[in-house]
Design an enzyme around this catalytic site. Structure first.
Site, PDB file in Angstrom:
ATOM      1  N   TYR A 171     -16.800  14.162 -16.569  1.00  0.00           N
ATOM      2  CA  TYR A 171     -17.100  12.756 -16.351  1.00  0.00           C
ATOM      3  C   TYR A 171     -18.034  12.642 -15.122  1.00  0.00           C
ATOM      4  CZ  TYR A 171     -16.728   7.904 -15.191  1.00  0.00           C
ATOM      5  OH  TYR A 171     -17.049   6.607 -14.880  1.00  0.00           O
ATOM      6  N   LYS A 199      -7.895   4.202 -19.658  1.00  0.00           N
ATOM      7  CA  LYS A 199      -8.230   4.596 -21.027  1.00  0.00           C
ATOM      8  C   LYS A 199      -6.966   4.581 -21.905  1.00  0.00           C
ATOM      9  CE  LYS A 199     -12.404   5.112 -19.404  1.00  0.00           C
ATOM     10  NZ  LYS A 199     -12.271   5.325 -17.980  1.00  0.00           N
ATOM     11  N   ASP A 208      -8.368  16.919 -15.349  1.00  0.00           N
ATOM     12  CA  ASP A 208      -8.474  15.524 -15.791  1.00  0.00           C
ATOM     13  C   ASP A 208      -7.968  15.489 -17.240  1.00  0.00           C
ATOM     14  OD1 ASP A 208      -9.294  13.076 -16.803  1.00  0.00           O
ATOM     15  OD2 ASP A 208     -11.221  13.079 -15.768  1.00  0.00           O
ATOM     16  N   ARG A 235       0.840  -1.212   0.000  1.00  0.00           N
ATOM     17  CA  ARG A 235       0.000   0.000   0.000  1.00  0.00           C
ATOM     18  C   ARG A 235       0.872   1.258   0.000  1.00  0.00           C
ATOM     19  NH1 ARG A 235      -2.242   1.553   4.484  1.00  0.00           N
ATOM     20  NH2 ARG A 235      -2.322  -0.568   5.328  1.00  0.00           N
TER      21      ARG A 235
HETATM   22  C1  LIG Z   1     -12.630  11.462 -18.442  1.00  0.00           C
HETATM   23  C2  LIG Z   1     -12.716  10.401 -17.398  1.00  0.00           C
HETATM   24  N1  LIG Z   1     -12.228  10.648 -16.173  1.00  0.00           N
HETATM   25  C3  LIG Z   1     -12.290   9.715 -15.199  1.00  0.00           C
HETATM   26  C4  LIG Z   1     -12.891   8.491 -15.388  1.00  0.00           C
HETATM   27  C5  LIG Z   1     -12.952   7.491 -14.271  1.00  0.00           C
HETATM   28  O1  LIG Z   1     -11.945   6.561 -14.420  1.00  0.00           O
HETATM   29  P1  LIG Z   1     -12.005   5.017 -13.961  1.00  0.00           P
HETATM   30  O2  LIG Z   1     -13.137   4.381 -14.697  1.00  0.00           O
HETATM   31  O3  LIG Z   1     -10.659   4.492 -14.321  1.00  0.00           O
HETATM   32  O4  LIG Z   1     -12.247   5.025 -12.486  1.00  0.00           O
HETATM   33  C6  LIG Z   1     -13.399   8.191 -16.646  1.00  0.00           C
HETATM   34  C7  LIG Z   1     -14.031   6.874 -16.900  1.00  0.00           C
HETATM   35  O5  LIG Z   1     -14.708   6.683 -17.879  1.00  0.00           O
HETATM   36  C8  LIG Z   1     -13.320   9.167 -17.680  1.00  0.00           C
HETATM   37  O6  LIG Z   1     -13.812   8.940 -18.912  1.00  0.00           O
END
Ligand SMILES: Cc1ncc(COP(=O)(O)O)c(C=O)c1O
Length: 394
Positions: free
Chosen positions: A112, A209, A184, A59
Site C-alpha cells: 500500500y 476496509k 498488513d 486518548r
Molecule cells: C492494504 C492497506 N493498508 C493500509 C491502508 C491505509 O489505511 P487507512 O486508509 O485506513 O489509513 C490501506 C488503505 O487503502 C490499504 O489498502
C-alpha cells in the site's frame, strides 16, 4: 481455546470476544466521554498510571475501543490489540514505537503506497533507511538484511497486485537477522489468514476496509504480544491517533458480521475472478484464488479464503478503462476496498501522480482494482458482461 473462554471459532468470537457486551444491554452502549470521574485521589492516581486504562482520558482508552480491540486480538490470536483512528495511524504509531535514527527497514515492492511513503519518505527524514524487496524472493531479502535492520514490512495479499508473501519463510529469515516481521493483514482479514500463527511479530490493519466493512468508518488496528503492545500504547498516547467512541462502536457493529461477509466476499471474489479470467477481452487477472495463478499454492498454504479483491487489465488499454467503469451499473468508481458494496478504480490514476518511486512502475496504467462486494454474484457477472460488451474495442 484459552482458559475460561467458552468459544474457539471466529464466528463466535466476533459476537462474544468482548466481555463488556455481556453486562447489561445486548448491544454495548456508546461511551461518548472524553474524561472519566474518579471518586478519590487514589483512584485517580490508579487510572492515570495504569497501562491500557480505559476509564481515565479518551486518548488512553475508552470502553468502546477496548471492546473492538479485544475482539480483533482474539481473531488474530494476539495477546493484545490497540485501535487507532486509521490504518495509517496504526502503522505510523507502530513505526514510531519500533524505529530510531540509524535503523534500517525492508519493505515489499508491492505495498500500500501509504506504507511505502511512511518508510521511504517521512521516516527517511529522521534517519531511517529503507530497501525494497520483491515479494517472492527470499534470497533478495537475505541479501538486504543488515545488523541495523529492525523491521520487515509485508502485505499479503498486497494492494493492488495481490502478490503473496511466504509469511513463514519471511518470518524465519527476518528473525535470523534479528528483525521483526510486520504484516498488513487488511486484504486477507483474520478470517482468511492469521499472520501471527505463521510467524509475524505484529499484525496491523486498515480496519476502514473489511473489518468495518460498510465504507462508513476510518479505523486501524495493531495486534501482537503484551510486551510489544505496551510499548506501542505508550507511543499511541503521544501520537494521538485516537478512534472516537462512536466510530469504535460502528467498527464493532461491522465486525459482528465479518464471518458471514467474508464467506460471501470469498465466494463472489472467486466467481468474478473466474469469469474475468475466461473473458476474451481481459488480458490479465490477479487473484490468488485462481488455480492458474503462479502463487496459488503458496496462497492456499497460508490462507483459507481469498477475499473479494481482484485486479485485472482489460484489452483496449487505459483508454478503455474509464468507459468500462462508466458502463458498470452495480460497481461504484471509488477509492477503498472491503465494503459490502462493489467498488472499483484505476490505481495508476489514484497513486502515480503522488508517487515517483519505483514501486509505481509495477502498476499497469490500464489495471482496474475491483473490490467485489456481497451483492448476488450472478448480478455482478451480468453487469460486467454488459459493460465489457458495451465498451468492446472490436
Ligand atoms: C492494504 C492497506 N493498508 C493500509 C491502508 C491505509 O489505511 P487507512 O486508509 O485506513 O489509513 C490501506 C488503505 O487503502 C490499504 O489498502
Amino acid at each position: 481455546m484459552t482458559e475460561g473462554q467458552d468459544h474457539d471459532l471466529p464466528a463466535t468470537s466476533l459476537l462474544h470476544g468482548d466481555a463488556r457486551s455481556r453486562d447489561g444491554a445486548v448491544v454495548p452502549p456508546i461511551v461518548q466521554a472524553a474524561t472519566f470521574a474518579a471518586d478519590t485521589g487514589q483512584e485517580f492516581l490508579d487510572v492515570a498510571t495504569k497501562s491500557f486504562s480505559d476509564n481515565f482520558y479518551v486518548r488512553y482508552g475508552n470502553p468502546n475501543q477496548t471492546q473492538v480491540a479485544d475482539v480483533v486480538a482474539t481473531l488474530e490470536g494476539a495477546e493484545r490489540a490497540i485501535v487507532t483512528a486509521s490504518g495509517m495511524g496504526a502503522v505510523s504509531t507502530l513505526a514510531l514505537t519500533l524505529l530510531s535514527a540509524g535503523d534500517h527497514v525492508v519493505l515489499q515492492r508491492s505495498l500500500y503506497p501509504g506504507t511505502t511513503t511512511l518508510t521511504t519518505d517521512l521516516l527517511a527524514r529522521f534517519g531511517v533507511s529503507a530497501d525494497v524487496v520483491s515479494q517472492s524472493s527470499l534470497d533478495e531479502l537475505e541479501s538486504l538484511l543488515r545488523p541495523s535492520t529492525r523491521l520487515v514490512f509485508v502485505e499479503t495479499p498486497s494492494n493492488p497486485l495481490l502478490g503473496i508473501t511466504d509469511l513463514r519463510r519471511f518470518a524465519e529469515v527476518a528473525h535470523n537477522a534479528g528483525a521483526l516481521l510486520i504484516a498488513d493483514n487488511t486484504v486477507a482479514t483474520p478470517l482468511n489468514q492469521r499472520p501471527l500463527a505463521l510467524g509475524a511479530d505484529v499484525v496491523w490493519h486498515s480496519a476502514t476496509k473489511y473489518l468495518a466493512g460498510h465504507s462508513d468508518v476510518s479505523a486501524g488496528i495493531i495486534a501482537g504480544s503484551e510486551e510489544l503492545m505496551e510499548r506501542v500504547w505508550r507511543t499511541h498516547l503521544t501520537v494521538g491517533s485516537v478512534l472516537g467512541p462512536f466510530d469504535a462502536w460502528l467498527l464493532l457493529r461491522g465486525l459482528r458480521t465479518l464471518d458471514v461477509r467474508m464467506e460471501r466476499h470469498n465466494e463472489n471474489g472467486l466467481a468474478v475472478a473466474r469469469y474475468l479470467d475466461d473473458h476474451p477481452e481481459v488480458e490479465s487477472v490477479y487473484y490468488p484464488g485462481l488455480t492458474s495463478q503462479p502463487q496459488h499454492e503458496l496462497a492456499a498454504s497460508q490462507m483459507s479464503g481469498f477475499c473479494g479483491l481482484i485486479s485485472f487489465v482489460p484489452s483496449g488499454g487505459a483508454g478503455r478503462v474509464d468507459s468500462l467503469l462508466d458502463a458498470l451499473r452495480l460497481t461504484t468508481r471509488a477509492a477503498s476496498l472491503g465494503s459490502v458494496h462493489s467498488l472499483a478504480n484505476r490505481p495508476a490514476a489514484m497513486w502515480s501522480a503522488r508517487r515517483r518511486d519505483q514501486v509505481a512502475d509495477d502498476v499497469d496504467e490500464a489495471l482496474i482494482r475491483l473490490s467485489v462486494g456481497i451483492e448476488a454474484k450472478e448480478d455482478l457477472i451480468k453487469d460486467f458482461d454488459q459493460a465489457l460488451k458495451a465498451t468492446s474495442p472490436t
